[in-house]
Design a protein around this motif. Sequence first.
Motif, PDB file in Angstrom:
ATOM      1  N   SER A 114       0.828  -1.202   0.000  1.00 25.25           N
ATOM      2  CA  SER A 114       0.000   0.000   0.000  1.00 25.25           C
ATOM      3  C   SER A 114       0.866   1.258   0.000  1.00 25.25           C
ATOM      4  CB  SER A 114      -0.949   0.023   1.196  1.00 25.25           C
ATOM      5  OG  SER A 114      -0.224   0.089   2.402  1.00 25.25           O
ATOM      6  N   ALA A 115       2.155   1.094   0.334  1.00 22.52           N
ATOM      7  CA  ALA A 115       3.063   2.246   0.355  1.00 22.52           C
ATOM      8  C   ALA A 115       4.492   1.768   0.146  1.00 22.52           C
ATOM      9  CB  ALA A 115       2.959   3.001   1.674  1.00 22.52           C
ATOM     10  N   VAL A 116       5.309   2.636  -0.452  1.00 19.89           N
ATOM     11  CA  VAL A 116       6.740   2.377  -0.624  1.00 19.89           C
ATOM     12  C   VAL A 116       7.470   3.607  -0.110  1.00 19.89           C
ATOM     13  CG1 VAL A 116       8.615   1.941  -2.256  1.00 19.89           C
ATOM     14  CG2 VAL A 116       6.371   0.889  -2.625  1.00 19.89           C
ATOM     15  N   TYR A 117       8.511   3.363   0.681  1.00 19.76           N
ATOM     16  CA  TYR A 117       9.308   4.432   1.260  1.00 19.76           C
ATOM     17  C   TYR A 117      10.769   4.228   0.878  1.00 19.76           C
ATOM     18  CZ  TYR A 117       5.165   4.332   4.240  1.00 19.76           C
ATOM     19  OH  TYR A 117       3.874   4.298   4.688  1.00 19.76           O
ATOM     20  N   LEU A 118      11.479   5.326   0.655  1.00 19.19           N
ATOM     21  CA  LEU A 118      12.910   5.268   0.383  1.00 19.19           C
ATOM     22  C   LEU A 118      13.602   6.245   1.328  1.00 19.19           C
ATOM     23  CD1 LEU A 118      15.237   4.130  -1.351  1.00 19.19           C
ATOM     24  CD2 LEU A 118      14.892   6.090  -2.882  1.00 19.19           C
ATOM     25  N   PHE A 119      14.469   5.693   2.172  1.00 15.99           N
ATOM     26  CA  PHE A 119      15.193   6.488   3.163  1.00 15.99           C
ATOM     27  C   PHE A 119      16.671   6.577   2.801  1.00 15.99           C
ATOM     28  CE2 PHE A 119      11.667   4.552   5.480  1.00 15.99           C
ATOM     29  CZ  PHE A 119      11.130   5.632   6.160  1.00 15.99           C
ATOM     30  N   ASP A 120      17.231   7.754   2.935  1.00 13.38           N
ATOM     31  CA  ASP A 120      18.681   7.936   2.876  1.00 13.38           C
ATOM     32  C   ASP A 120      19.201   7.404   4.207  1.00 13.38           C
ATOM     33  OD1 ASP A 120      21.110   9.501   3.780  1.00 13.38           O
ATOM     34  OD2 ASP A 120      20.980  10.183   1.699  1.00 13.38           O
ATOM     35  N   ALA A 121      19.924   6.285   4.186  1.00 14.90           N
ATOM     36  CA  ALA A 121      20.312   5.611   5.421  1.00 14.90           C
ATOM     37  C   ALA A 121      21.148   6.492   6.354  1.00 14.90           C
ATOM     38  CB  ALA A 121      21.027   4.292   5.113  1.00 14.90           C
ATOM     39  N   PRO A 122      22.213   7.156   5.873  1.00 16.86           N
ATOM     40  CA  PRO A 122      22.981   7.993   6.805  1.00 16.86           C
ATOM     41  C   PRO A 122      22.130   9.106   7.436  1.00 16.86           C
ATOM     42  CG  PRO A 122      24.278   7.565   4.839  1.00 16.86           C
ATOM     43  CD  PRO A 122      22.882   7.061   4.569  1.00 16.86           C
ATOM     44  N   ALA A 123      21.244   9.729   6.658  1.00 14.29           N
ATOM     45  CA  ALA A 123      20.388  10.781   7.212  1.00 14.29           C
ATOM     46  C   ALA A 123      19.400  10.201   8.224  1.00 14.29           C
ATOM     47  CB  ALA A 123      19.645  11.494   6.086  1.00 14.29           C
ATOM     48  N   ALA A 143       5.754   8.821  12.117  1.00 14.09           N
ATOM     49  CA  ALA A 143       4.825   8.939  10.988  1.00 14.09           C
ATOM     50  C   ALA A 143       5.291  10.030  10.029  1.00 14.09           C
ATOM     51  CB  ALA A 143       3.418   9.223  11.490  1.00 14.09           C
ATOM     52  N   ALA A 144       5.846  11.110  10.568  1.00 16.25           N
ATOM     53  CA  ALA A 144       6.340  12.206   9.721  1.00 16.25           C
ATOM     54  C   ALA A 144       7.502  11.743   8.846  1.00 16.25           C
ATOM     55  CB  ALA A 144       6.772  13.393  10.579  1.00 16.25           C
ATOM     56  N   ASP A 145       8.354  10.843   9.373  1.00 20.08           N
ATOM     57  CA  ASP A 145       9.467  10.313   8.581  1.00 20.08           C
ATOM     58  C   ASP A 145       8.951   9.445   7.438  1.00 20.08           C
ATOM     59  OD1 ASP A 145      11.371  11.535  10.248  1.00 20.08           O
ATOM     60  OD2 ASP A 145      11.500   9.776  11.556  1.00 20.08           O
ATOM     61  N   LEU A 146       7.921   8.648   7.735  1.00 17.81           N
ATOM     62  CA  LEU A 146       7.321   7.810   6.689  1.00 17.81           C
ATOM     63  C   LEU A 146       6.692   8.677   5.610  1.00 17.81           C
ATOM     64  CD1 LEU A 146       5.682   5.018   8.886  1.00 17.81           C
ATOM     65  CD2 LEU A 146       7.637   4.751   7.356  1.00 17.81           C
ATOM     66  N   THR A 147       5.948   9.673   6.017  1.00 18.23           N
ATOM     67  CA  THR A 147       5.294  10.563   5.054  1.00 18.23           C
ATOM     68  C   THR A 147       6.329  11.255   4.167  1.00 18.23           C
ATOM     69  OG1 THR A 147       3.427  10.921   6.525  1.00 18.23           O
ATOM     70  CG2 THR A 147       3.791  12.584   4.805  1.00 18.23           C
ATOM     71  N   ALA A 148       7.402  11.746   4.774  1.00 16.88           N
ATOM     72  CA  ALA A 148       8.429  12.467   4.016  1.00 16.88           C
ATOM     73  C   ALA A 148       9.131  11.570   3.007  1.00 16.88           C
ATOM     74  CB  ALA A 148       9.441  13.087   4.975  1.00 16.88           C
ATOM     75  N   ALA A 149       9.344  10.294   3.363  1.00 16.81           N
ATOM     76  CA  ALA A 149      10.108   9.372   2.517  1.00 16.81           C
ATOM     77  C   ALA A 149       9.239   8.592   1.539  1.00 16.81           C
ATOM     78  CB  ALA A 149      10.879   8.394   3.409  1.00 16.81           C
ATOM     79  N   GLN A 150       7.946   8.802   1.547  1.00 16.11           N
ATOM     80  CA  GLN A 150       7.044   8.004   0.723  1.00 16.11           C
ATOM     81  C   GLN A 150       7.242   8.274  -0.769  1.00 16.11           C
ATOM     82  OE1 GLN A 150       3.090   7.270   2.266  1.00 16.11           O
ATOM     83  NE2 GLN A 150       2.245   7.763   0.257  1.00 16.11           N
ATOM     84  N   LEU A 151       7.313   7.175  -1.526  1.00 16.97           N
ATOM     85  CA  LEU A 151       7.385   7.240  -2.987  1.00 16.97           C
ATOM     86  C   LEU A 151       6.054   6.869  -3.633  1.00 16.97           C
ATOM     87  CD1 LEU A 151      10.730   5.328  -3.721  1.00 16.97           C
ATOM     88  CD2 LEU A 151      10.403   7.791  -3.371  1.00 16.97           C
ATOM     89  N   PRO A 153       1.829   5.448  -2.596  1.00 18.85           N
ATOM     90  CA  PRO A 153       1.194   5.835  -3.846  1.00 18.85           C
ATOM     91  C   PRO A 153       1.345   7.320  -4.170  1.00 18.85           C
ATOM     92  CG  PRO A 153      -0.472   5.597  -2.150  1.00 18.85           C
ATOM     93  CD  PRO A 153       0.843   5.207  -1.529  1.00 18.85           C
ATOM     94  N   THR A 154       1.568   8.132  -3.151  1.00 10.75           N
ATOM     95  CA  THR A 154       1.744   9.576  -3.347  1.00 10.75           C
ATOM     96  C   THR A 154       3.136   9.952  -2.866  1.00 10.75           C
ATOM     97  OG1 THR A 154      -0.608   9.891  -2.882  1.00 10.75           O
ATOM     98  CG2 THR A 154       0.803  11.842  -2.776  1.00 10.75           C
ATOM     99  N   PRO A 155       3.927  10.633  -3.688  1.00  6.77           N
ATOM    100  CA  PRO A 155       5.267  11.010  -3.236  1.00  6.77           C
ATOM    101  C   PRO A 155       5.206  11.988  -2.074  1.00  6.77           C
ATOM    102  CG  PRO A 155       4.886  11.728  -5.520  1.00  6.77           C
ATOM    103  CD  PRO A 155       3.647  11.059  -5.040  1.00  6.77           C
ATOM    104  N   GLY A 156       6.066  11.728  -1.082  1.00  6.75           N
ATOM    105  CA  GLY A 156       6.171  12.618   0.063  1.00  6.75           C
ATOM    106  C   GLY A 156       6.992  13.844  -0.289  1.00  6.75           C
ATOM    107  N   PRO A 157       7.041  14.820   0.629  1.00  2.32           N
ATOM    108  CA  PRO A 157       7.770  16.059   0.361  1.00  2.32           C
ATOM    109  C   PRO A 157       9.275  15.865   0.158  1.00  2.32           C
ATOM    110  CG  PRO A 157       7.026  15.986   2.639  1.00  2.32           C
ATOM    111  CD  PRO A 157       6.405  14.821   1.941  1.00  2.32           C
ATOM    112  N   ASN A 158       9.818  14.794   0.698  1.00  7.80           N
ATOM    113  CA  ASN A 158      11.252  14.537   0.551  1.00  7.80           C
ATOM    114  C   ASN A 158      11.531  13.287  -0.283  1.00  7.80           C
ATOM    115  OD1 ASN A 158      11.570  16.737   2.244  1.00  7.80           O
ATOM    116  ND2 ASN A 158      11.848  15.496   4.072  1.00  7.80           N
ATOM    117  N   ALA A 159      10.607  12.929  -1.157  1.00  3.49           N
ATOM    118  CA  ALA A 159      10.775  11.729  -1.977  1.00  3.49           C
ATOM    119  C   ALA A 159      12.102  11.798  -2.730  1.00  3.49           C
ATOM    120  CB  ALA A 159       9.618  11.578  -2.948  1.00  3.49           C
ATOM    121  N   LEU A 160      12.900  10.762  -2.575  1.00  7.17           N
ATOM    122  CA  LEU A 160      14.244  10.734  -3.143  1.00  7.17           C
ATOM    123  C   LEU A 160      14.298  10.237  -4.581  1.00  7.17           C
ATOM    124  CD1 LEU A 160      16.103   9.272  -0.042  1.00  7.17           C
ATOM    125  CD2 LEU A 160      16.102  11.646  -0.832  1.00  7.17           C
TER     126      LEU A 160
END
Length: 175
Positions: A114-123, A143-151, A153-160
């Motif tokens: 239902s969701a995909v997240y991409l995190f910059d590991a060092p950050a 939850a804010a970290d998940l939202t920011a990293a979400q790719l 279904p909707t890209p988050g504000p920090n989608a990488l």
Amino acid sequence: MDEGLAELAGLLRERDEIEQRIAGITRRSARQGDVGEFIAAAVFDIRLAATAIQAGHDGWFRSGPLKDRTVNIKAYGSAAAGIDISPHPCEYYLVLSGPAKPSGAVHHHRWWISAVYLFDAPALLAGFAARGVKVGVATSVRAADLTAAQLYPTPGPNALLPLTPEQRSMLALFA
């Protein structure tokens, strides 16, 4: 003999046949993590490590803006329950997640994406350290970290990584 026991034995045989077919496709086991790695490799053009027990990361992005970067792929029923952070270094965590589990007694929680997240590991690790978060198995992610990293279904504000329509279509197969 208990009818439920006999039915369970038959269902387990059917499940084993299905899992054998899944393993034939993934060339690994039918466990959620191995299936998630297979899906992520296809969707995100990741070259998986030769072995499923590679320390620290599961593979490398083969193309795009993250080409040649290491990635640790996680597949969970719900990322909201926490993610496993390895003591071995990697550059990114890619998390395939289903929705949060409903409250109450649930006997079966369907696995789907239902969701995909991409995190910059060092950050991510720096943020944990700044907040005093203990890192390891089931590391709590805000939850804010998940939202920011979400790719998805909707890209988050920090989608990488922007997703192509084809990537979105492939992920939708598992929604």
